[in-house]
Design an enzyme around this catalytic site. Structure first.
Site, short mmCIF file in Angstrom:
data_model
loop_
_atom_site.label_atom_id
_atom_site.label_comp_id
_atom_site.label_asym_id
_atom_site.label_seq_id
_atom_site.Cartn_x
_atom_site.Cartn_y
_atom_site.Cartn_z
N ASP A 185 0.75 -1.18 0.03
CA ASP A 185 -0.05 -0.11 -0.01
C ASP A 185 0.82 1.20 0.20
OD1 ASP A 185 -2.20 -1.47 0.14
OD2 ASP A 185 -2.72 -1.14 2.06
N ARG A 191 -0.61 4.14 17.74
CA ARG A 191 -0.94 5.23 16.71
C ARG A 191 -0.58 6.63 17.11
NH1 ARG A 191 -0.03 1.04 13.80
NH2 ARG A 191 -1.64 0.19 12.42
N ASP A 217 -7.70 3.25 12.38
CA ASP A 217 -6.46 3.65 12.22
C ASP A 217 -6.45 5.11 11.63
OD1 ASP A 217 -5.03 1.92 13.76
OD2 ASP A 217 -4.24 0.74 11.83
N SER A 272 -4.40 -9.80 7.07
CA SER A 272 -3.93 -8.55 7.34
C SER A 272 -3.46 -8.46 8.60
CB SER A 272 -5.17 -7.66 7.07
OG SER A 272 -4.75 -6.14 7.45
#
Length: 405
Positions: free
Chosen positions: A14, A94, A123, A177
């Site tokens: 990505d 995060r 996220d 994932s």
């Protein structure tokens, strides 16, 4: 000069595809930033990959100790658990990533920050709330939500890269994932997308084994805490990150910390995933065992509520908020005397108590023992019960008077 954009870069497909996409659609100079929170993924070659895709430079920042000391420890002290199961492995990392992205943006004089989080997940919220709280002037580009982003699969991303002269060792094969750091690893996708399916643990697990495959012999471990912070394992003083690494190995070996959960995402949907948090599960349990001895009843009850609130705050990406600071300040005030040693046995997915000691323990054998001691007179309980149960008795008398009892 072109404007600069900071890209949160993992080196995966990505974010690799996003580099030429940013240059093509926005005419930015792209500065990649890879934040190492303990992924233990191979970082060698990332700079060459990023630059071959058109990035001006790549920063690789090791923030593992900062992550452990300033983000993980407060969550352990709060006993912050989202929806009774999730130990916040991704959520805790995060805000720190957002903080570092902003720091590099300031250093580089960038005008925008870009991330590759999807429009369905949590996220995107965590990254963007962190950036907004620390740098409200910076533009945020969420590639997957941008109208100029036309790729919708790994295959299309690979084709896009090829069309731009970028040949990379990525496969279109389906896989889980995953998100990994020193605290945990999460798994989503494949058979997990249907809650009716049992996880294929033989294919899925990375950090450990299932309890069935754990050793037939248990293993004793001790953890020492000072003011709610882990400071030693098996009597050996270590920094928090090393204690977590040791506990991950021990917990993984004994099948500890595997959670299969359907959670409620911030965006409203339910999501099914499997989390491996072997060391974290042990650390949470040990810390709670110590608090059982030390905190008084009222403080323990309120702290439980604050722990749930802290988990919600972290999960929703509101780390950089007055509420998080206030709740954390309360939690830290309860940790002043959370000092002592916790012993336990790891055995086939279980953490079994083996003795807890603290110089600040409120447990008093003279009071708790069945043997009458000087500090407690059994006769005192009669008056207490009469008063404590007065409302119950009055109600029953009224019901009896009316013939309803």
């Amino acid at each position: 000069m072109k404007e600069k954009v900071i890209l949160a870069y993992s080196g995966g497909l990505d974010t690799t595809a996003i580099i030429p996409w940013l240059k093509e659609n926005f005419n930015y100079d792209v500065v990649c930033v890879c934040i190492d929170c303990g992924q233990e993924e191979e970082l060698d070659g990332l700079e060459e990959r990023a630059k071959s895709c058109g990035a001006e430079k790549l920063y690789i920042l090791d923030v593992i100790d900062e992550f452990c000391d300033e983000y993980i420890v407060p969550c352990v002290q709060a006993h912050a658990v989202y929806e009774n199961k999730y130990l916040l492995g991704t959520s805790m990392a995060r805000p720190l990533i957002a903080k570092k992205l902003v720091e590099i943006a300031r250093k580089e004089g960038a005008t925008a920050i870009c991330h590759g989080a999807t429009g369905k997940g949590n996220d995107q919220i965590r990254f963007e709330l962190g950036i907004k709280a620390l740098a409200p002037d910076l533009k945020i580009i969420a590639a997957w939500r941008n109208e100029k982003w036309t790729m919708d699969s790994r295959e299309s991303e690979i084709e896009y890269c090829k069309a731009h002269g970028i040949n990379l060792p990525f496969s279109a094969d389906s896989s889980y994932s995953r998100d990994r750091n020193i605290w945990h690893i999460s798994h989503e996708g494949l058979e997990l997308e249907d809650p009716a399916n049992e996880p294929n643990y033989d294919h899925l697990l990375v950090l450990g084994v299932t309890p069935e495959k754990a050793p037939d012999e248990g293993e004793y471990v001790s953890l020492s805490f000072e003011k709610g912070v882990p400071v030693a394992i098996n009597g050996e003083k270590k920094k928090v990150s090393d204690i977590i690494r040791d506990l991950n190995k021990l917990g993984g070996k004994h099948g500890i910390g595997i959670v299969d959960i359907v959670e409620n995402r911030v965006v409203g949907m339910k999501s099914r995933g499997v989390y491996e948090t072997p060391g974290g599960t042990i650390l949470y349990e040990a810390h709670q065992q110590l608090e059982e001895l030390i905190l008084d009843r009222d403080a323990y009850a309120v702290k439980k509520d604050m722990g749930n609130k802290f988990a919600q705050i972290v999960y929703e990406g509101k780390w950089f908020s007055p509420l998080r600071e206030a709740v954390q300040a309360f939690v830290e005030s309860t940790q002043k005397y959370v000092t002592g040693e916790v012993k336990f046995k790891l055995y086939k997915g279980n953490i079994i108590k083996a003795g807890t000691t603290s110089p600040y323990s409120l447990y008093n054998e003279s009071i708790a023992s069945f043997t009458t001691g000087d500090l407690y007179d059994h006769h005192d309980a009669e008056g207490f019960i009469n008063l404590f149960g007065l409302s119950t008795k009055v109600r029953a008398m009224k019901m009896q008077e009316r013939g309803e009892l």
